[in-house]
Design a protein around this motif. Structure first.
Motif, short mmCIF file in Angstrom:
data_model
loop_
_atom_site.label_atom_id
_atom_site.label_comp_id
_atom_site.label_asym_id
_atom_site.label_seq_id
_atom_site.Cartn_x
_atom_site.Cartn_y
_atom_site.Cartn_z
N LEU A 158 0.96 -1.21 0.15
CA LEU A 158 -0.03 -0.10 -0.04
C LEU A 158 0.97 1.40 0.04
O LEU A 158 1.78 1.32 0.67
CB LEU A 158 -0.91 0.10 1.28
CG LEU A 158 -1.94 1.13 1.30
CD1 LEU A 158 -3.15 0.86 0.22
CD2 LEU A 158 -2.50 0.94 2.70
N LEU A 159 0.54 2.17 -1.16
CA LEU A 159 1.23 3.34 -1.12
C LEU A 159 1.00 4.16 0.25
O LEU A 159 -0.03 4.04 0.66
CB LEU A 159 0.94 4.05 -2.15
CG LEU A 159 1.66 3.46 -3.61
CD1 LEU A 159 0.97 4.28 -4.73
CD2 LEU A 159 3.08 3.39 -3.85
N TYR A 161 -0.67 7.30 2.00
CA TYR A 161 -1.65 8.06 1.89
C TYR A 161 -1.28 9.50 1.18
O TYR A 161 -2.01 9.64 0.41
CB TYR A 161 -2.60 8.04 2.84
CG TYR A 161 -3.32 7.03 3.10
CD1 TYR A 161 -3.37 5.73 3.58
CD2 TYR A 161 -5.06 7.11 2.49
CE1 TYR A 161 -4.20 4.81 3.64
CE2 TYR A 161 -5.65 6.25 2.65
CZ TYR A 161 -5.47 4.95 3.19
OH TYR A 161 -6.38 3.80 3.11
N GLN A 204 0.58 10.19 -0.71
CA GLN A 204 1.30 9.95 -2.27
C GLN A 204 0.18 9.48 -3.01
O GLN A 204 0.03 9.95 -4.09
CB GLN A 204 2.55 8.86 -2.20
CG GLN A 204 2.90 8.43 -3.57
CD GLN A 204 3.76 7.50 -3.64
OE1 GLN A 204 4.40 7.10 -2.74
NE2 GLN A 204 4.27 7.00 -4.81
N MET A 205 -1.06 8.67 -2.59
CA MET A 205 -2.02 8.23 -3.27
C MET A 205 -2.93 9.75 -3.46
O MET A 205 -3.47 9.78 -4.48
CB MET A 205 -2.67 7.42 -2.46
CG MET A 205 -2.12 6.02 -2.41
SD MET A 205 -3.11 4.52 -1.79
CE MET A 205 -3.26 5.02 -0.15
N GLU A 246 -1.39 11.89 -6.22
CA GLU A 246 -1.69 11.12 -7.39
C GLU A 246 -3.01 11.45 -7.92
O GLU A 246 -3.27 11.57 -9.10
CB GLU A 246 -1.33 9.80 -7.38
CG GLU A 246 0.14 9.58 -7.40
CD GLU A 246 0.45 7.84 -7.23
OE1 GLU A 246 -0.30 7.01 -7.40
OE2 GLU A 246 1.57 7.43 -7.06
N HIS A 256 -10.44 7.51 -6.99
CA HIS A 256 -9.40 7.11 -7.55
C HIS A 256 -8.36 6.25 -7.00
O HIS A 256 -7.95 5.11 -7.59
CB HIS A 256 -8.63 8.66 -7.99
CG HIS A 256 -7.13 8.46 -8.55
ND1 HIS A 256 -7.28 8.37 -9.80
CD2 HIS A 256 -6.06 8.24 -8.13
CE1 HIS A 256 -5.92 8.27 -10.37
NE2 HIS A 256 -5.25 8.13 -9.08
N ILE A 257 -8.50 6.16 -5.45
CA ILE A 257 -7.68 5.59 -4.87
C ILE A 257 -8.34 4.07 -4.74
O ILE A 257 -7.57 3.17 -4.78
CB ILE A 257 -7.53 5.95 -3.31
CG1 ILE A 257 -6.47 7.11 -3.44
CG2 ILE A 257 -6.86 4.80 -2.39
CD1 ILE A 257 -6.61 8.00 -1.96
N THR A 287 -7.16 2.59 -8.21
CA THR A 287 -5.85 2.22 -8.38
C THR A 287 -5.31 1.28 -7.69
O THR A 287 -4.03 0.74 -7.67
CB THR A 287 -4.98 3.56 -8.56
OG1 THR A 287 -5.14 4.11 -7.19
CG2 THR A 287 -5.48 4.41 -9.57
N GLN A 288 -5.73 1.17 -6.20
CA GLN A 288 -5.24 0.20 -5.33
C GLN A 288 -6.16 -0.99 -5.04
O GLN A 288 -7.26 -1.00 -4.86
CB GLN A 288 -5.10 0.89 -3.75
CG GLN A 288 -4.17 2.07 -4.00
CD GLN A 288 -2.68 1.71 -4.12
OE1 GLN A 288 -2.51 0.93 -3.67
NE2 GLN A 288 -2.12 2.55 -5.14
N HIS A 299 -9.83 2.63 5.87
CA HIS A 299 -9.49 3.50 4.55
C HIS A 299 -9.99 4.75 4.58
O HIS A 299 -9.45 5.69 4.48
CB HIS A 299 -9.90 2.74 3.15
CG HIS A 299 -9.70 3.44 2.11
ND1 HIS A 299 -8.56 4.22 1.63
CD2 HIS A 299 -10.54 3.85 1.17
CE1 HIS A 299 -8.90 4.68 0.57
NE2 HIS A 299 -10.10 4.67 0.30
#
Length: 110
Positions: free
Chosen positions: A26-27, A29, A31-32, A35, A51-52, A55-56, A63
């Motif tokens: 998991l990147l 947060y 950074q996500m 993005e 979006h998150i 992409t995840q 979350h």
């Protein structure tokens, strides 16, 4: 009395069964979030969330709470600006690239 369970008896397994960990990455947060904002040039919390989630592949059960926390932290630290229900990156003012003759020199007299 053959069916009596002895509670003092130790279990046959010495170690409890291992819980299988999910192999995912998991990147962070922030950074996500950045993005998501860069992908749409500024967006609402709902758009960032979508979006998150697209992409995840694996997100923790908390979350939404984590997203709220990091959005607030980034807003208060100045990493994000919140205007009209949209999060954007703060506008960076370009430094003037002119002649430095307008800068006053400081001299000390003795």
């Amino acid at each position: 009395m053959e069916n009596v369970l002895d509670l003092q008896q130790t279990p046959k397994e010495e170690h409890p069964p291992q819980i299988q960990e999910l192999p995912f990455y998991l990147l962070p947060y922030p950074q996500m979030i950045m993005e998501a904002i860069e992908a749409s040039k500024g967006c609402s919390k709902t758009a960032i969330l979508k979006h998150i989630e697209t992409t995840q592949t694996h997100l923790p059960p908390s979350h939404l709470t984590l997203l709220d926390y990091h959005l607030n932290q980034m807003k208060h630290s100045g990493q994000l600006v919140f205007v009209k229900n949209n999060y954007t990156k703060p506008v960076q003012k370009p430094k003037p690239q002119g002649d430095s003759s307008h800068v006053a020199a400081v001299t000390t007299s003795q």
